[in-house]
Design a protein around this motif. Structure first.
Motif, PDB file in Angstrom:
ATOM      1  N   UNK A   1       0.829  -1.207   0.000  1.00 27.39           N
ATOM      2  CA  UNK A   1       0.000   0.000   0.000  1.00 27.39           C
ATOM      3  C   UNK A   1       0.868   1.264   0.000  1.00 27.39           C
ATOM      4  N   UNK A   2       1.917   1.274   0.826  1.00 27.05           N
ATOM      5  CA  UNK A   2       2.808   2.439   0.878  1.00 27.05           C
ATOM      6  C   UNK A   2       3.511   2.630  -0.464  1.00 27.05           C
ATOM      7  N   UNK A   3       3.955   1.541  -1.066  1.00 25.60           N
ATOM      8  CA  UNK A   3       4.656   1.641  -2.350  1.00 25.60           C
ATOM      9  C   UNK A   3       3.782   2.203  -3.451  1.00 25.60           C
ATOM     10  N   UNK A   4       2.569   1.699  -3.579  1.00 22.76           N
ATOM     11  CA  UNK A   4       1.698   2.144  -4.671  1.00 22.76           C
ATOM     12  C   UNK A   4       1.124   3.540  -4.423  1.00 22.76           C
ATOM     13  N   UNK A   5       0.638   3.790  -3.217  1.00 23.07           N
ATOM     14  CA  UNK A   5       0.122   5.130  -2.923  1.00 23.07           C
ATOM     15  C   UNK A   5       1.254   6.154  -2.879  1.00 23.07           C
ATOM     16  N   UNK A   6       2.425   5.724  -2.416  1.00 25.93           N
ATOM     17  CA  UNK A   6       3.593   6.601  -2.421  1.00 25.93           C
ATOM     18  C   UNK A   6       4.029   6.941  -3.841  1.00 25.93           C
ATOM     19  N   UNK A   7       3.888   6.001  -4.764  1.00 24.68           N
ATOM     20  CA  UNK A   7       4.208   6.279  -6.167  1.00 24.68           C
ATOM     21  C   UNK A   7       3.260   7.330  -6.732  1.00 24.68           C
ATOM     22  N   UNK A   8       1.986   7.239  -6.384  1.00 26.53           N
ATOM     23  CA  UNK A   8       1.024   8.245  -6.841  1.00 26.53           C
ATOM     24  C   UNK A   8       1.359   9.612  -6.242  1.00 26.53           C
ATOM     25  N   UNK A   9       1.721   9.635  -4.964  1.00 24.94           N
ATOM     26  CA  UNK A   9       2.068  10.895  -4.318  1.00 24.94           C
ATOM     27  C   UNK A   9       3.355  11.473  -4.918  1.00 24.94           C
ATOM     28  N   UNK A  10       4.323  10.617  -5.178  1.00 23.50           N
ATOM     29  CA  UNK A  10       5.571  11.072  -5.803  1.00 23.50           C
ATOM     30  C   UNK A  10       5.304  11.598  -7.209  1.00 23.50           C
TER      31      UNK A  10
ATOM     32  N   UNK B   1       2.590  13.059  -8.143  1.00 23.06           N
ATOM     33  CA  UNK B   1       1.950  14.356  -7.933  1.00 23.06           C
ATOM     34  C   UNK B   1       2.968  15.444  -7.620  1.00 23.06           C
ATOM     35  N   UNK B   2       3.931  15.125  -6.770  1.00 23.88           N
ATOM     36  CA  UNK B   2       4.905  16.117  -6.327  1.00 23.88           C
ATOM     37  C   UNK B   2       6.135  16.183  -7.232  1.00 23.88           C
ATOM     38  N   UNK B   3       6.114  15.467  -8.327  1.00 25.49           N
ATOM     39  CA  UNK B   3       7.236  15.422  -9.290  1.00 25.49           C
ATOM     40  C   UNK B   3       8.521  14.952  -8.606  1.00 25.49           C
ATOM     41  N   UNK B   4       8.395  13.992  -7.724  1.00 27.24           N
ATOM     42  CA  UNK B   4       9.537  13.492  -6.973  1.00 27.24           C
ATOM     43  C   UNK B   4      10.163  12.245  -7.599  1.00 27.24           C
ATOM     44  N   UNK B   5       9.587  11.743  -8.681  1.00 25.86           N
ATOM     45  CA  UNK B   5      10.165  10.583  -9.349  1.00 25.86           C
ATOM     46  C   UNK B   5      11.451  10.964 -10.060  1.00 25.86           C
ATOM     47  N   UNK B   6      12.306  10.002 -10.172  1.00 24.99           N
ATOM     48  CA  UNK B   6      13.545  10.193 -10.907  1.00 24.99           C
ATOM     49  C   UNK B   6      13.216  10.466 -12.366  1.00 24.99           C
TER      50      UNK B   6
END
Length: 167
Positions: free
Chosen positions: A54-63, A65-70
């Motif tokens: 849950x943290x991984x998938x929802x965290x990916x959505x949040x990242x 949103x915040x443009x925090x992905x590599x």
């Protein structure tokens, strides 16, 4: 629309913090019960695994949103401002397409199949369909965020004087 997205962002951030606190407590109890009490808890490993999903998938959505992905901007950094914005729109459309097809559509099919088959987890006896519901949920969030990102880029393209920074 903007206020609704801000509330969604805030809710997602708080929910992720709660999940992170829960996994810390769960793993701490797992270690304490194993090494201090001497009798390991039977369900903490499964809870930790489900929380991590849950943290991984929802965290990916949040990242997302915040443009925090590599991101690899080797090619786009050489483009003009308008072309970089257009490349960003293409990237958002690809992200939307992937999320809609794989996460939302495929996730819904997976959840339906798991609920139909009635597969349950070993220790908690929770239906696995309920655990996997986070897949289409994260996909919907990414789709919503991709649409908003595209709308923001369109606004920036329509501004008469462009700054030279991408967010």
């Amino acid at each position: 629309m903007r206020k609704l997205l801000e509330k969604l962002d805030r809710f997602l951030a708080v929910f992720l913090m709660i999940l992170m606190a829960a996994i810390v407590i769960d793993v701490t109890w797992q270690v304490l019960s194993r090494f201090i009490v001497g009798k390991p808890s039977s369900f903490t490993e499964e809870i930790a695994r489900f929380l991590l999903v849950w943290i991984g998938l929802l965290g990916a959505a949040y990242a997302f949103r915040t443009h925090a992905h590599l991101g690899l901007d080797l090619f786009t950094s050489k483009l003009s401002f308008e072309k970089r914005l257009r490349a960003d729109v293409v990237a958002q459309l690809v992200s939307f397409g992937f999320s809609a097809s794989v996460l939302v559509y495929g996730g819904i099919k997976l959840v339906q199949l798991q609920l139909l088959l009635g597969q349950t987890s070993a220790a908690l006896q929770v239906k696995m369909g309920y655990v996997y519901i986070v897949i289409p949920l994260a996909g919907v969030l990414i789709c919503i965020y991709a649409i908003d990102n595209i709308l923001c880029v369109r606004e920036r393209l329509n501004q008469p004087a462009h700054g030279d920074s991408l967010n």
